[in-house]
Design an enzyme around this catalytic site. Sequence first.
Site, PDB file in Angstrom:
ATOM      1  NE  ARG A 170      33.576  31.442  39.924  1.00 37.82           N
ATOM      2  CZ  ARG A 170      34.224  30.308  40.039  1.00 37.82           C
ATOM      3  NH1 ARG A 170      33.952  29.307  40.488  1.00 37.82           N
ATOM      4  NH2 ARG A 170      35.258  31.705  41.107  1.00 37.82           N
TER       5      ARG A 170
ATOM      6  CG  ASP B 116      38.077  30.661  45.773  1.00 34.60           C
ATOM      7  OD1 ASP B 116      38.172  29.270  45.992  1.00 34.60           O
ATOM      8  OD2 ASP B 116      38.598  30.369  44.525  1.00 34.60           O
TER       9      ASP B 116
END
Length: 568
Positions: A188, A470
Site C-alpha cells: 500500500r 494507526d
Amino acid sequence: MDPSYSVYEDAVSRNKESAARGVVELELPAGVRVRGLLQSGYQSVLTREALEFVADLERRFRPRVKYVLACRREEQARYDAGELPGFDPATKAIREGDWVCSAPPPAIADRRVEITGPVERKMIINALNCGAKMFMADFEDSLAPTWDNLMRGQINLRDAVNRTISFEDKARNKLYKLNPKTATLLVRPRGWHLQEAHIEIDGEPATGALVDFGLYFFHNHVNFRSKHGGFGPFFYLPKMQHSREAAVWNSVFDQAEDVTGVPRGSIRGTVLIETLPAVFQMHEILYELREHSAGLNCGRWDYIFSFIKTVRAHPDRLLPDRVQVGMKQHFLKSYTELLIQTCHRRGVHAMGGMAAQIPIRNDPAANEAASALVRADKLREVKAGHDGTWAAHPGLISLVVEVFDSNMPHANQLDVKREDVQVMEDDLLQMPKGKRTLEGLRLNTRVGIQYLAAWMTGTGSVPLYNLMEDAATAEISRVQNWQWIKYGAVLDGGLVPGVRVTKELFARVLDEEMVCIEREVGPAKFAVGRYREAAKLFAKQCTSEILDDFLTLDAYRNIVQFAPTARM
C-alpha cells in the site's frame, strides 16, 4: 506543502549530527534532488534508473494529481455549504451497465485472511510466515513516513520478494527468516495527498504515492511476476474520493507496464473504500480500473473518520462516542453490503475490514473477550458475503482462518451476488445511534496524544488499551473532538450528562489526561518521549477554526530531516 520548505527551515540543523554516520554518493538524473541523509544501502534503492522511472511518473502525472486534489477541495466546499454526497446522475449508465472487470489472477483468487502492517523488517518476516493468505505491507496509515522508514522499507520489500530477507534479534539470540510457504505480498503506497519532502523533482517535492509505487515496482516487478504466474505486483490503493482518482492510478499502471514491457493488466490494485464520497462511486472506481482491479476493501476506520470530516459543517450531525460506532450501525452495514453487491456484480473480491482487537497477554479472561469480538466480527463478514478480511496481529490469524474456512468452502464468494441488497443514499447517510460522553472525550484525547507522540518518533502502529491504533483510528479521535468542540456538543450520556463541550473543558481534559499518560507510561519514558509536543499539536488540531484534512499533514514537518548537504 510549500515547495519553498519554509516550514522545514530547522530540518537541516536537526540532522547535522547524523551526518557523522556517513554519506553515500548517488548518480542522480537531471532535475532530481535527494534531500534525505543517504545511509549505507540506500544507493541500492535510489539508483539512477529507478529515480528516472519515478521522475518520469512524476512529470507525467503531477498535473493530474494536483487536479484531483483541487476537485476534492471544491467538493468539500459544496458539502460545507450544505450539500451531502450522493450518486452521480452523470454516471448512471456505468452503474447500470453489464460490464465486468478482468478475472482475478490465480495468485490472488483466495484471499480469505490478510494481515497488514508496516514495512519494518521483522514485521515483514513474521507477517509473511504467519499463515495468512496475503500480507499488505504498508507505507501508509501504519507507517510514520520518516526518510529512514521509507528507504529501509523499500530495501526490506526487495529482500522479501527475492526471499533473501532475514533479521537477527541479538537481544533474544534469535534469527528470523522466511518459511518455505509464505503469504502473497501486496503493497500500500501513500495517498495522493501526501508529498515526499526528501525527494525533489524539478524543484517540487515528489508525490509520496509515486515514490512508493515507483521504487517498489521498478526494483521488484520482474522477480515478483516470475513467482506469481506472470501477474503482479499487487497493490492496495488508499484514500480515494472519486473515480477520477482511480483513473490516475490506472494510467500510472498503464505507463509502468508499457515502459517496462510488462503485459497490460499484470498489475492489480485493490481500492480501499474508506471515504464517504467514494461509497457513491464504487462502480465508477471499478470501471476505471477494470483491467487492473483486484476489488474493493471496507476501510472502516478511515470511513468513520471521513464521515465526520465530510459533514464537518453540519451541526446536526454530531456522532456519538467512537466506541459506539460499530459495524452494526445502519450506515456502516449498508456500506459493507453495497460494497459486496458491487464487487460481485463486477467479478472482483469484496474484502472485509480490520477488527482492531489484539491478543491480551497475562489476562485470559480479557483475551477471550477480545477473541470473541474478533470472531463475531469475522463471522458477520463471511456470512454477509465477503471474500476475505483483515487481521491486525499474527496471533489472530488461526482464529480468523477457522471462521472463514468453516463458512467459505471455496476460494471466494464471487457467486454470492447479494441481489437482496437495496441501498439508497439515505441509508449511507443515516446518523449512527449512541451517546456522547465525557469518557469518550477523554479516551479520544488520551489516544490521540499517545499515537501522535509515537508517530513523531517513527512508529505508525501502536497498541493502546488492547486495540491496535494507526493513523485512521487516531483521526477519528481528532475529528470527533473537533466536531464536539466546534458545535458545543452536549454530552447526553456517561457519568456527567448535560455538560457542554467547550475549549475550556477540552483544555482541562487534556491537562488531566497528560497526567494519566505520564502515570501509565512512567515518568522516565514520559520525560524522553514527545508527549508534550504531541499534546500541543493535537490541541491545535482539535480547536482550530477550520478542520485540517489530515492530522499527518501538519505532523509531517516534525519528522522531516534533510541532509546537511543535498546535491542535485
